[in-house]
Design a protein around this motif. Structure first.
Motif, mmCIF file in Angstrom:
data_model
loop_
_atom_site.group_PDB
_atom_site.id
_atom_site.type_symbol
_atom_site.label_atom_id
_atom_site.label_comp_id
_atom_site.label_asym_id
_atom_site.label_seq_id
_atom_site.Cartn_x
_atom_site.Cartn_y
_atom_site.Cartn_z
ATOM 1 N N UNK A 120 -6.904 -2.150 -8.750
ATOM 2 C CA UNK A 120 -5.917 -2.114 -7.655
ATOM 3 C C UNK A 120 -4.706 -1.251 -7.974
ATOM 4 N N UNK A 121 -4.352 -1.142 -9.261
ATOM 5 C CA UNK A 121 -3.208 -0.301 -9.617
ATOM 6 C C UNK A 121 -3.484 1.163 -9.322
ATOM 7 N N UNK A 122 -4.719 1.622 -9.543
ATOM 8 C CA UNK A 122 -5.063 3.001 -9.206
ATOM 9 C C UNK A 122 -4.935 3.221 -7.699
ATOM 10 N N UNK A 123 -5.357 2.216 -6.901
ATOM 11 C CA UNK A 123 -5.168 2.313 -5.464
ATOM 12 C C UNK A 123 -3.697 2.400 -5.102
ATOM 13 N N UNK A 124 -2.862 1.588 -5.748
ATOM 14 C CA UNK A 124 -1.421 1.631 -5.504
ATOM 15 C C UNK A 124 -0.838 2.976 -5.912
ATOM 16 N N UNK A 125 -1.314 3.504 -7.036
ATOM 17 C CA UNK A 125 -0.822 4.791 -7.505
ATOM 18 C C UNK A 125 -1.189 5.900 -6.524
ATOM 19 N N UNK A 126 -2.385 5.821 -5.952
ATOM 20 C CA UNK A 126 -2.818 6.825 -4.976
ATOM 21 C C UNK A 126 -2.012 6.713 -3.697
ATOM 22 N N UNK A 127 -1.846 5.493 -3.177
ATOM 23 C CA UNK A 127 -1.137 5.299 -1.937
ATOM 24 C C UNK A 127 -1.843 5.968 -0.765
#
Length: 444
Positions: A120-127
């Protein structure tokens, strides 16, 4: 490796699904991405734990560090230098061993849990609208599966705190940010004692920003407690914090966790005060190992060896290259700057373990470039040959290692091309830059 066919099938299936998801513009929910990520990681962790082959450092370095904590000994000195970082992760190892979990599972549980949180952090980083797609693609990243579930290397632990620091430092709003917005000449001309004093004056109304900066810094400090390499992530995190005061808070907070875990060694690890200088010497000692990757592998014929001269030249190359990247990408999004720093490190470094290649994966998956997937697939294939095929026997390892190490030179230009060259100037169009490079199917 006893489960080579199963492992290879899982990795290839994951790659196909990740590429098809990009080609078809699938956007699975975050719940689906996490569920898939948990499933494949747990499966490979179970097979790796029951395998007759175990990574050498996993058994001879990481396990003694955990056992040392369990026995109230310093993990650095108790592992005979096998562990030369702060004791944060060995504390967790010791706790899991104390709970009676077999080492083959306990050692990997730390990295698997961290890598799952990274999804989920990678998803947050991508935005943006493709955040769930990026999370799904990282959930199936072959290199992440190899490093976290099979090798049990601690890179995912450093990354989970490092990426979280980026997400917190960026805060809410547009996921795309500018880096340095003031020209050097303009900044120098505006420097005066009054301007410096004013920029350092803390304001009550900015307290929420300071708290965000403090949290980001503490997270980055925890990343440094796992390993020392997240120091390359600090410039990007600081650039995401607006204003000099927030950056100063973030920088100071970054130093708190490492100092805390070093200062509390006598309390938690049983290290005597007289041993702390020796512990620091071991942690700061970097052996001049070369020959596993890139240009040094060609110079030494793919032999894993100690060569102080090549190591020193490579270290200077790293410093010069990182400074050059910081200048070229100074105006870019700090996430792109960080991606460029980590990729140029891989190109010029004199030494590299396959697990190092995971450093840039969350950033490159979150914000892919034109050559992102060639770089991801090329490095994953190279690492998979070492993890899956060459571990069949020591004879195969000895026969294949020189060629395997020297062939890594082919990946260097691919990694250089994967740097976000088109995003050095954020005014050229961020949306176009992050568009997937896999051709879209025609729709009637």
């Amino acid at each position: 490796m006893d489960y080579a066919i199963l492992t290879g099938f899982v990795l290839v299936t994951g790659v196909v699904l990740a590429l098809v998801a990009q080609w078809r513009d699938w956007r699975p929910s975050l719940t689906v991405a996490i569920a898939v990520g948990i499933g494949v990681r747990v499966l490979l962790m179970i097979t790796a734990a029951n395998d007759s082959w175990q990574p050498v450092d996993f058994v001879n370095s990481f396990k003694p560090a955990g056992e040392a904590v369990l026995n109230r000994q310093d993990p650095v000195l108790g592992s005979n230098g096998g562990w030369h970082f702060l004791p944060t992760i060995p504390y967790v190892y010791g706790l899991l061993l104390w709970a009676g979990i077999p080492w083959e599972y306990a050692g990997r549980l730390v990295t698997v849990v961290a890598d799952i949180i990274l999804i989920p952090l990678v998803g947050k980083l991508a935005g943006g609208p493709k955040a769930s797609l990026r999370a799904f693609q990282y959930a199936l990243s072959p290199l992440a599966l190899l490093v976290a579930s099979i090798h049990g290397q601690v890179e995912p632990v450093a990354l989970v705190f490092g990426v979280a620091a980026f997400v917190v430092a960026r805060g809410p709003g547009d996921p795309h940010r500018r880096g340095v917005t003031v020209e050097v000449r303009e900044a120098l001309s505006a420097v005066s004692w009054s301007s410096v004093r004013e920029s350092l004056r803390f304001r009550r109304e900015e307290r929420p920003l300071y708290r965000r900066a403090m949290c980001a810094g503490l997270l980055m400090g925890l990343a440094l407690c796992a390993k020392s390499w997240p120091i390359w992530l600090i410039p990007g995190m600081l650039l995401l914090l607006p204003g000099v005061r927030a950056k100063l808070v973030g920088l100071v907070a970054t130093g708190v966790p490492p100092i805390f875990f070093l200062a509390t060694l006598p309390i938690f690890a049983g290290t005597s005060l007289s041993q702390i200088p020796e512990v620091m010497d071991v942690m700061s000692d970097i052996r001049p190992i070369v020959g596993e990757w890139g240009w040094t592998a060609l110079l030494v014929g793919g032999d894993w060896t100690l060569h102080p001269l090549y190591a020193k030249i490579g270290t200077y190359l790293i410093y010069a290259s990182v400074l050059g990247v910081c200048w070229l990408w100074r105006k870019a999004d700090p996430v792109d700057l960080t991606t460029a720093i980590l990729l140029v490190f891989m190109v010029v470094t004199p030494r590299l373990g396959a697990q190092y290649l995971l450093w840039f994966m969350p950033f490159l998956v979150a914000r892919p470039t034109r050559f992102a997937w060639p770089a991801i697939l090329g490095t994953s294939l190279w690492a998979a040959i070492g993890y899956i095929y060459m571990t069949q026997s020591w004879e195969i390892w000895a026969a294949w290692h020189p060629g395997w190490a020297m062939w890594s030179i082919v990946l260097l230009p691919v990694l250089a091309l994967a740097m976000p060259w088109e995003r050095r100037d954020p005014t050229t169009g961020l949306e176009a830059a992050v568009t997937p490079q896999v051709a879209q199917p025609s729709r009637s």
